[in-house]
Design an enzyme around this catalytic site. Structure first.
Site, mmCIF file in Angstrom:
data_model
loop_
_atom_site.group_PDB
_atom_site.id
_atom_site.type_symbol
_atom_site.label_atom_id
_atom_site.label_comp_id
_atom_site.label_asym_id
_atom_site.label_seq_id
_atom_site.Cartn_x
_atom_site.Cartn_y
_atom_site.Cartn_z
ATOM 1 N N GLU A 198 50.773 43.583 24.468
ATOM 2 C CA GLU A 198 51.026 43.643 25.906
ATOM 3 C C GLU A 198 51.312 45.051 26.416
ATOM 4 O O GLU A 198 51.316 45.278 27.632
ATOM 5 C CB GLU A 198 52.194 42.748 26.244
ATOM 6 C CG GLU A 198 53.489 43.242 25.618
ATOM 7 C CD GLU A 198 54.576 42.193 25.613
ATOM 8 O OE1 GLU A 198 54.256 41.029 25.393
ATOM 9 O OE2 GLU A 198 55.722 42.553 25.839
ATOM 10 N N GLN A 213 49.037 27.905 23.456
ATOM 11 C CA GLN A 213 49.498 29.095 22.739
ATOM 12 C C GLN A 213 50.677 28.762 21.825
ATOM 13 O O GLN A 213 51.126 29.612 21.073
ATOM 14 C CB GLN A 213 49.915 30.185 23.741
ATOM 15 C CG GLN A 213 48.745 30.725 24.558
ATOM 16 C CD GLN A 213 49.175 31.767 25.558
ATOM 17 O OE1 GLN A 213 48.855 31.645 26.727
ATOM 18 N NE2 GLN A 213 49.882 32.801 25.141
ATOM 19 N N ARG A 256 50.796 38.573 29.565
ATOM 20 C CA ARG A 256 50.671 39.713 28.647
ATOM 21 C C ARG A 256 51.927 40.584 28.732
ATOM 22 O O ARG A 256 51.856 41.784 29.011
ATOM 23 C CB ARG A 256 49.437 40.520 28.990
ATOM 24 C CG ARG A 256 48.868 41.201 27.748
ATOM 25 C CD ARG A 256 47.502 41.755 27.948
ATOM 26 N NE ARG A 256 47.031 42.289 26.690
ATOM 27 C CZ ARG A 256 45.761 42.486 26.388
ATOM 28 N NH1 ARG A 256 44.836 42.166 27.249
ATOM 29 N NH2 ARG A 256 45.404 43.003 25.226
ATOM 30 N N CYS A 257 53.045 39.947 28.523
ATOM 31 C CA CYS A 257 54.321 40.569 28.847
ATOM 32 C C CYS A 257 55.417 39.833 28.115
ATOM 33 O O CYS A 257 55.317 38.642 27.895
ATOM 34 C CB CYS A 257 54.500 40.436 30.368
ATOM 35 S SG CYS A 257 56.178 40.536 30.963
#
Ligand code: CDP
Length: 783
Positions: free
Chosen positions: A739, A222, A369-370
């Site tokens: 997110e 990522q 996702r945060c």
């Protein structure tokens, strides 16, 4: 209707400008790691420890080396000899063993690597590596770790399991305010250890070319640039001799940010053997060894007046970090952005502190996702507000409306140090209440309760903090968290945009092209988006924590504007006019006051290469490195409606409404897709998922029969809508969104279930709210 509430056709980019071709989706190229096959490629498989805590007495490679097709067997000692026994963890506070040396510190820890001519041959030989272990007592619970009776990390100078203490806010004043509060609630809520579990696991191909000395690394990454820098720092290979390519990597969700042992062992093997080495994780390896998320035990305390005005907040957290502190957080924020725990509410005073501990569990603490622990913070405050509403016998919607930061308070300095950029919380919650028919639902609930049925309504009105980040505060291992865009417009008016981010299905191919098209008046279908190749993309910190739009999206808009400045000069040249007499109107340059006299960007692009302004540089391209002045603060109002079967404990989600506000929307279809995906993950966390360990440290959720992934059958129907309060400091007013649904939804589900169980006196059940847990709570309440 409040002034900031705009119908979607007014606030979505492109649509607002009547560009009818937007929004639509541009497809990616679809080249996954599995599609990449290199000549003479070998395969790596890893040996894992069966014990959570054990001394490694002896490793015998003989049988494995004699196995057909095996080219090498590497152990921790081999890596130590090569100077690669340990790698730094992301925020630099700790280091992590690549392969276990001396002791194995968690079950499934990587102990050795086997390289062979096929994946099958490598896995067969894994069974033949003979490791002699001497099992030790494991530390499984962070509260047990506090006593230091058993030490997890003998290698560290500090002989304690305590990793760090972090705090922010005013301790004494908060304690005094809580002690003097008319009403006071305190509850321990646990956000369980869970896992991003992308369907495509992590993997790499390391290809050291002995002739050129250049290492090409295909990584499920990522953050390809950050990975290149880390590899250079750890191995000493100069950065120009490292080429990281992140192909289409499948899902990421934070799981593909850290550096994992497989990448390192594969690279060492490629350097030693001079051929490419591929490593692809199994599902079990992904769930048991790579970055977990959450695992925060949070004591939430709120003080309030009898009328329901909040007066103080305190959150005290114990964090379980596993065997290495591998949390992927910015350097200055060991507990991520947990300071957002005051949420959407105007607390006059607050304090939060956290203590982190080593245990014999897998390392991690990734931002699933945060935005670096925002999810845990949102869960704490949204559960806390519901517990307070219950204590006050007040409707949870009314309590929230009473305590929201008001729209005229923005930019709002929170007591824990953030300055929220924009928002209108009252408008957004009111829209949600109206849309779901809240008063009617409460009437229905009263009727059902009278009949003994269990129906609950749960609200979560979270505020997020995304877009890491401003370089004055944010870095990863010293590298500032800016991002970048490079745009080239070709002679015929098509172009290419490259950024330092790397999407994993978020649709940057579409939204980045839209930003360029919107800024330059070009067709987004002819703007190619390229990310993930460190040889071509400008430097950036990658895609996670919903930072792409707030940071790289801004860089794209500003690089486009640089191009437009140059284009204006070319337009004036073509019109034989002074630059000041030319203006940008409706996606074209026009001679001021002469609507018929226009030059399109396509014409300008052609002229940039065929008829440049005399004495100036030909071509039409620009680069922008964007250092955001602040973070962005998207938010939402979510409402869940559930019914619970008294006899089985099964929860049925009857309705779920998500109203999100992420400022200017670039592409409504993509945003809706992001919301649906994140809500589905939030549902899974609330009801199905936990990475658990038994009291001996054995991992209990090693595959998808134990760690459940929601299918279309379980997934509720999502209702979505939006409001729009643009970010005042972002060039196009956009905030991140990816997110939000994962951050905001778990508390809505849990609040709904607790509301349903409130007549039985049940105040809290920790996630996941499985049938068994809910059924037990119902049964115990009867007892
Ligand atoms: O960093 P990541 O791409 O995961 O998250 P994001 O910036 O929240 O963006 C997720 C997707 O939604 C991207 O394709 C964005 O461009 C898109 N988006 C949008 O269309 N409008 C917004 N205001 C925010 C995001």
């Amino acid at each position: 209707m409040a002034t900031t509430e705009l119908p979607p056709e007014r606030h979505a980019m492109g649509v607002s400008m009547k560009r009818k071709e937007d929004p639509r989706l541009i497809q990616g190229r679809g080249r996954f790691l599995d599609d990449i096959v290199l000549p003479n490629m070998l395969f790596l498989a890893l040996v894992h420890s069966p014990y959570p805590h054990a001394r490694i007495v002896k490793i015998d490679k003989t049988a494995a080396l004699a196995s057909p097709g095996v080219k090498a067997v590497l152990t921790g000692e081999d890596l130590v000899a090569a100077g690669l026994g340990w790698i730094p963890t992301f925020h630099g506070y700790d280091k992590q063993m690549v392969l276990a040396v001396g002791k194995a510190l968690f079950q499934y820890q990587e102990v050795a690597g086997v390289v062979a001519t096929s994946r099958e041959a490598a896995f067969d030989a894994v069974e033949l590596v003979e490791v002699e272990y001497e099992p030790l007592e494991p530390v499984v619970d962070p509260f047990d770790a506090m006593s230091d009776t058993t030490l997890v990390r003998e290698d560290r100078e500090n002989k304690t399991n305590h990793i760090y203490h972090w705090e922010v806010g005013k301790r004494e004043e908060t304690d005094a305010a809580l002690a003097g509060a008319e009403v006071h609630i305190k509850e321990r809520v646990y956000f369980q250890r869970c896992h991003p579990a992308p369907l495509e696991t992590c993997g790499s191909i390391s290809d050291m070319n002995p002739a050129t000395g250049r290492l090409t690394l295909y990584l499920t990454s990522q953050a390809p640039h950050a990975h290149r820098t880390v590899v250079s720092l750890v191995t000493g290979i100069p950065e120009d001799k490292i080429h990281v390519i992140s192909p289409d990597i499948g899902g990421g969700f934070g799981n593909k940010v850290p550096v994992y042992p497989g990448y390192v062992v594969g690279t060492v093997a490629s350097v030693v053997l001079g051929v490419p080495v591929k490593w692809v994780e199994t599902r079990t390896e992904n769930l048991t060894t790579t970055g977990f998320a959450r695992d925060y035990h949070m004591d939430v305390e709120i003080g309030a007046t009898r009328e329901g005005q909040v007066t103080a907040l305190k959150v005290k957290t114990v964090a379980d970090h596993g065997a290495f502190d591998a949390a992927a957080d910015p350097t200055k924020y060991p507990a991520g952005l947990f300071g957002i725990c005051t949420g959407s509410y105007d607390f006059p005073i607050a304090f939060t502190e956290l203590d982190a501990y080593f245990t014999n569990k897998a390392p991690g603490g990734v931002a699933y996702r945060c935005s670096f622990r925002v999810t845990e913070a949102s869960y704490a405050i949204e559960r806390g507000m519901d517990l307070l509403a219950r204590e006050l016998a007040m409707d949870p919607a009314d309590l929230r409306l009473k305590n929201f930061v008001k729209k005229e308070q923005f930019p709002y300095p929170s007591p824990l140090g953030f300055v929220y950029d924009s928002g209108d919380y009252h408008m957004t919650l009111q829209k949600a209440l109206d849309k779901i028919g809240y008063p009617e639902l409460r009437r229905l609930q009263a009727e059902k309760r009278a009949r003994g049925e269990l129906m609950g309504i749960g609200i979560s009105t979270f505020t997020e903090v995304v877009g890491a980040g401003p370089s004055k505060h944010f870095d990863i291992m010293g590298i500032k968290m800016f991002d970048s865009a490079e745009i080239r417009i070709h002679p015929t008016g098509s172009g290419i945009v490259r950024t330092g981010t790397r999407h994993q299905g978020q649709g940057h191919e579409t939204t980045w092209a839209q930003i360029v098209a919107e800024e330059l008046g070009l067709d987004p279908q002819n703007i190619l988006v390229e990310e993930g190749d460190t040889d071509t993309a400008p430097y950036g910190l990658g895609t996670y924590a919903s930072r792409s739009t707030p940071v790289a999206g801004a860089a794209i808009a500003l690089a486009s504007r640089r191009i437009r400045e140059k284009a204006k000069k070319i337009a004036a040249h073509l019109m034989e006019a002074a630059e000041d007499d030319v203006e940008w109107v409706d996606y074209k340059f026009q001679l001021k006051g002469v609507p018929g006299k226009v030059v399109t960007m396509k014409e300008i692009a052609f002229a940039a290469y065929t008829n440049p302004v005399p004495g100036s540089e030909p071509g039409l391209e620009a680069t922008f490195y964007y250092d955001p002045p602040n973070l962005t603060f998207p938010y939402g109002a979510y409402i869940a409606v559930v019914e619970i079967d008294r006899d089985t404990g099964e929860t049925h989600v009857k309705r779920f409404l998500a109203i999100d506000d992420c400022g200017t929307v670039i592409n409504p279809m993509i945003v809706e897709g992001q919301i649906h995906g994140g809500l589905t993950e939030g549902y899974a966390i609330a009801f199905m998922q936990e990475i658990g360990y038994d009291s001996s440290g054995n991992h209990l959720n090693t595959n998808f029969t134990d760690y459940l992934i929601p299918t279309a059958l379980e997934t509720p129907k999502w209702e979505t809508d939006s409001t729009c309060t643009p970010s005042p400091h972002h060039p196009i007013g956009a905030k991140g969104v990816g997110e939000s649904p994962n951050v905001g939804s778990p508390a809505a589900f849990v609040n709904a279930v607790m509301d349903a169980l409130s007549p039985l006196g049940v105040k809290n059940i920790d996630m996941p709210l499985t049938r068994e847990k809910v059924w037990r709570a119902i049964r115990e309440s009867k007892a």
